[in-house]
Design a protein around this motif. Structure first.
Motif, PDB file in Angstrom:
ATOM      1  N   LEU A   6       3.716  22.525  12.738  1.00 53.67           N
ATOM      2  CA  LEU A   6       4.088  23.614  12.339  1.00 53.67           C
ATOM      3  C   LEU A   6       4.064  25.055  12.889  1.00 53.67           C
ATOM      4  CD1 LEU A   6       2.547  23.133   8.809  1.00 53.67           C
ATOM      5  CD2 LEU A   6       5.046  22.593   9.609  1.00 53.67           C
ATOM      6  N   GLY A   7       3.198  25.157  14.455  1.00 53.30           N
ATOM      7  CA  GLY A   7       2.316  26.357  14.845  1.00 53.30           C
ATOM      8  C   GLY A   7       2.368  27.079  13.975  1.00 53.30           C
ATOM      9  N   GLY A   8       1.449  27.308  12.855  1.00 51.12           N
ATOM     10  CA  GLY A   8       0.539  27.979  12.101  1.00 51.12           C
ATOM     11  C   GLY A   8       1.180  28.765  10.898  1.00 51.12           C
ATOM     12  N   SER A   9       2.786  28.704  11.042  1.00 49.28           N
ATOM     13  CA  SER A   9       3.672  28.725   9.599  1.00 49.28           C
ATOM     14  C   SER A   9       3.864  27.393   8.230  1.00 49.28           C
ATOM     15  CB  SER A   9       5.168  28.741  10.429  1.00 49.28           C
ATOM     16  OG  SER A   9       5.939  28.634   8.521  1.00 49.28           O
ATOM     17  N   ASP A  10       3.626  27.782   7.758  1.00 52.96           N
ATOM     18  CA  ASP A  10       4.183  26.950   6.459  1.00 52.96           C
ATOM     19  C   ASP A  10       4.925  25.881   6.307  1.00 52.96           C
ATOM     20  OD1 ASP A  10       4.812  29.105   5.452  1.00 52.96           O
ATOM     21  OD2 ASP A  10       4.189  28.804   3.633  1.00 52.96           O
ATOM     22  N   HIS A  11       5.844  26.256   7.083  1.00 49.07           N
ATOM     23  CA  HIS A  11       7.213  25.805   6.823  1.00 49.07           C
ATOM     24  C   HIS A  11       7.893  25.424   8.546  1.00 49.07           C
ATOM     25  CE1 HIS A  11       7.861  28.731   4.375  1.00 49.07           C
ATOM     26  NE2 HIS A  11       8.593  28.714   4.021  1.00 49.07           N
ATOM     27  N   PHE A  12       8.532  24.026   8.510  1.00 48.29           N
ATOM     28  CA  PHE A  12       8.677  22.731   9.679  1.00 48.29           C
ATOM     29  C   PHE A  12      10.026  23.976  10.184  1.00 48.29           C
ATOM     30  CE2 PHE A  12       6.710  19.656   6.899  1.00 48.29           C
ATOM     31  CZ  PHE A  12       5.909  19.352   7.874  1.00 48.29           C
ATOM     32  N   PRO A  13       9.789  23.523  11.952  1.00 49.55           N
ATOM     33  CA  PRO A  13      10.709  24.265  12.430  1.00 49.55           C
ATOM     34  C   PRO A  13      12.030  23.400  12.327  1.00 49.55           C
ATOM     35  CG  PRO A  13       9.488  24.281  13.327  1.00 49.55           C
ATOM     36  CD  PRO A  13       8.254  23.239  12.265  1.00 49.55           C
ATOM     37  N   THR A  14      13.573  23.838  11.878  1.00 46.30           N
ATOM     38  CA  THR A  14      14.788  22.908  12.201  1.00 46.30           C
ATOM     39  C   THR A  14      15.143  23.916  13.470  1.00 46.30           C
ATOM     40  OG1 THR A  14      14.833  22.659  10.555  1.00 46.30           O
ATOM     41  CG2 THR A  14      16.863  22.354  11.682  1.00 46.30           C
ATOM     42  N   ILE A  15      14.889  22.705  14.732  1.00 46.68           N
ATOM     43  CA  ILE A  15      15.771  22.927  15.860  1.00 46.68           C
ATOM     44  C   ILE A  15      16.876  21.915  16.469  1.00 46.68           C
ATOM     45  CG2 ILE A  15      14.939  22.295  18.457  1.00 46.68           C
ATOM     46  CD1 ILE A  15      12.030  21.647  17.940  1.00 46.68           C
ATOM     47  N   LEU A  16      17.780  22.830  16.358  1.00 42.80           N
ATOM     48  CA  LEU A  16      19.490  22.901  17.085  1.00 42.80           C
ATOM     49  C   LEU A  16      19.610  22.175  17.864  1.00 42.80           C
ATOM     50  CD1 LEU A  16      20.893  25.052  14.502  1.00 42.80           C
ATOM     51  CD2 LEU A  16      20.195  23.390  13.765  1.00 42.80           C
ATOM     52  N   LYS A  17      20.311  21.599  18.590  1.00 42.61           N
ATOM     53  CA  LYS A  17      20.636  20.923  20.207  1.00 42.61           C
ATOM     54  C   LYS A  17      22.477  20.704  20.044  1.00 42.61           C
ATOM     55  CE  LYS A  17      19.121  17.656  23.494  1.00 42.61           C
ATOM     56  NZ  LYS A  17      18.695  16.146  22.939  1.00 42.61           N
ATOM     57  N   THR A  18      22.929  21.480  20.690  1.00 48.39           N
ATOM     58  CA  THR A  18      24.196  21.254  21.412  1.00 48.39           C
ATOM     59  C   THR A  18      24.370  19.541  21.730  1.00 48.39           C
ATOM     60  OG1 THR A  18      26.240  21.669  21.534  1.00 48.39           O
ATOM     61  CG2 THR A  18      24.554  22.464  23.604  1.00 48.39           C
ATOM     62  N   VAL A  19      25.571  18.576  21.985  1.00 47.49           N
ATOM     63  CA  VAL A  19      25.458  17.684  21.640  1.00 47.49           C
ATOM     64  C   VAL A  19      26.536  17.614  22.718  1.00 47.49           C
ATOM     65  CG1 VAL A  19      24.166  16.045  20.598  1.00 47.49           C
ATOM     66  CG2 VAL A  19      26.778  16.637  20.096  1.00 47.49           C
ATOM     67  N   ALA A  20      27.761  18.073  22.831  1.00 51.35           N
ATOM     68  CA  ALA A  20      29.335  17.928  23.973  1.00 51.35           C
ATOM     69  C   ALA A  20      29.000  19.352  24.462  1.00 51.35           C
ATOM     70  CB  ALA A  20      30.107  19.171  22.997  1.00 51.35           C
ATOM     71  N   ALA A  21      29.596  18.742  25.837  1.00 56.97           N
ATOM     72  CA  ALA A  21      29.106  20.096  27.283  1.00 56.97           C
ATOM     73  C   ALA A  21      29.983  20.891  26.861  1.00 56.97           C
ATOM     74  CB  ALA A  21      30.040  19.052  28.064  1.00 56.97           C
ATOM     75  N   SER A  22      30.031  22.326  27.521  1.00 60.14           N
ATOM     76  CA  SER A  22      30.635  23.324  27.522  1.00 60.14           C
ATOM     77  C   SER A  22      31.900  23.168  28.331  1.00 60.14           C
ATOM     78  CB  SER A  22      30.393  24.477  27.435  1.00 60.14           C
ATOM     79  OG  SER A  22      30.630  25.936  28.182  1.00 60.14           O
ATOM     80  N   THR A  23      33.118  23.678  27.199  1.00 61.17           N
ATOM     81  CA  THR A  23      34.273  23.964  28.084  1.00 61.17           C
ATOM     82  C   THR A  23      34.543  24.905  28.457  1.00 61.17           C
ATOM     83  OG1 THR A  23      35.899  24.249  25.632  1.00 61.17           O
ATOM     84  CG2 THR A  23      35.067  21.996  26.493  1.00 61.17           C
ATOM     85  N   ASP A  24      33.716  25.783  28.466  1.00 66.24           N
ATOM     86  CA  ASP A  24      34.544  27.638  29.003  1.00 66.24           C
ATOM     87  C   ASP A  24      33.915  27.354  30.485  1.00 66.24           C
ATOM     88  OD1 ASP A  24      34.211  28.291  26.259  1.00 66.24           O
ATOM     89  OD2 ASP A  24      32.623  28.120  26.073  1.00 66.24           O
ATOM     90  N   PRO A  25      34.696  27.753  30.900  1.00 59.45           N
ATOM     91  CA  PRO A  25      34.695  27.512  32.817  1.00 59.45           C
ATOM     92  C   PRO A  25      33.786  28.730  33.455  1.00 59.45           C
ATOM     93  CG  PRO A  25      36.878  29.148  32.005  1.00 59.45           C
ATOM     94  CD  PRO A  25      36.337  28.248  31.126  1.00 59.45           C
ATOM     95  N   PRO A  26      32.818  28.227  34.088  1.00 63.96           N
ATOM     96  CA  PRO A  26      31.989  29.162  34.547  1.00 63.96           C
ATOM     97  C   PRO A  26      32.203  30.673  34.702  1.00 63.96           C
ATOM     98  CG  PRO A  26      32.296  27.911  36.048  1.00 63.96           C
ATOM     99  CD  PRO A  26      32.961  27.291  34.994  1.00 63.96           C
ATOM    100  N   THR A  27      31.419  31.934  34.274  1.00 68.31           N
ATOM    101  CA  THR A  27      31.714  32.961  34.894  1.00 68.31           C
ATOM    102  C   THR A  27      30.713  33.229  35.977  1.00 68.31           C
ATOM    103  OG1 THR A  27      30.186  33.864  32.897  1.00 68.31           O
ATOM    104  CG2 THR A  27      32.803  33.493  32.300  1.00 68.31           C
TER     105      THR A  27
END
Length: 80
Positions: A6-27
């Motif tokens: 909880l990190g001192g909070s009274d709410h559980f944090p939600t962690i988002l994670k991308t599973v797809a590789a980026s298709t954008d060309p490197p800049t």
């Protein structure tokens, strides 16, 4: 995914994670620490003048000039 720390909070944090590789060309990015700031200033003083303000689209003209000057005086990282 839910994190149980909880990190001192009274709410559980939600962690988002991308599973797809980026298709954008490197800049590439500006290397400001390697810039020739003296030459940048000289080019700005000589190329950006009253004609920019008096043009039909001064913001567009100013932006294009500034990018052009930057490309001449500030190196970039490799795009690969």
């Amino acid at each position: 995914m839910v994190c149980l720390d909880l990190g001192g909070s009274d709410h559980f944090p939600t962690i988002l994670k991308t599973v797809a590789a980026s298709t954008d060309p490197p800049t590439s990015r500006w290397k400001f620490s390697k810039a020739d700031w003296h030459q940048f200033e000289i080019l700005c003083r000589t190329r950006i003048g009253d004609s920019v303000v008096q043009s039909e689209d001064p913001i567009q003209v100013f932006s294009e000039l500034l990018i052009s000057i930057s490309e001449e005086t500030i190196p970039k990282t490799s795009a690969t």
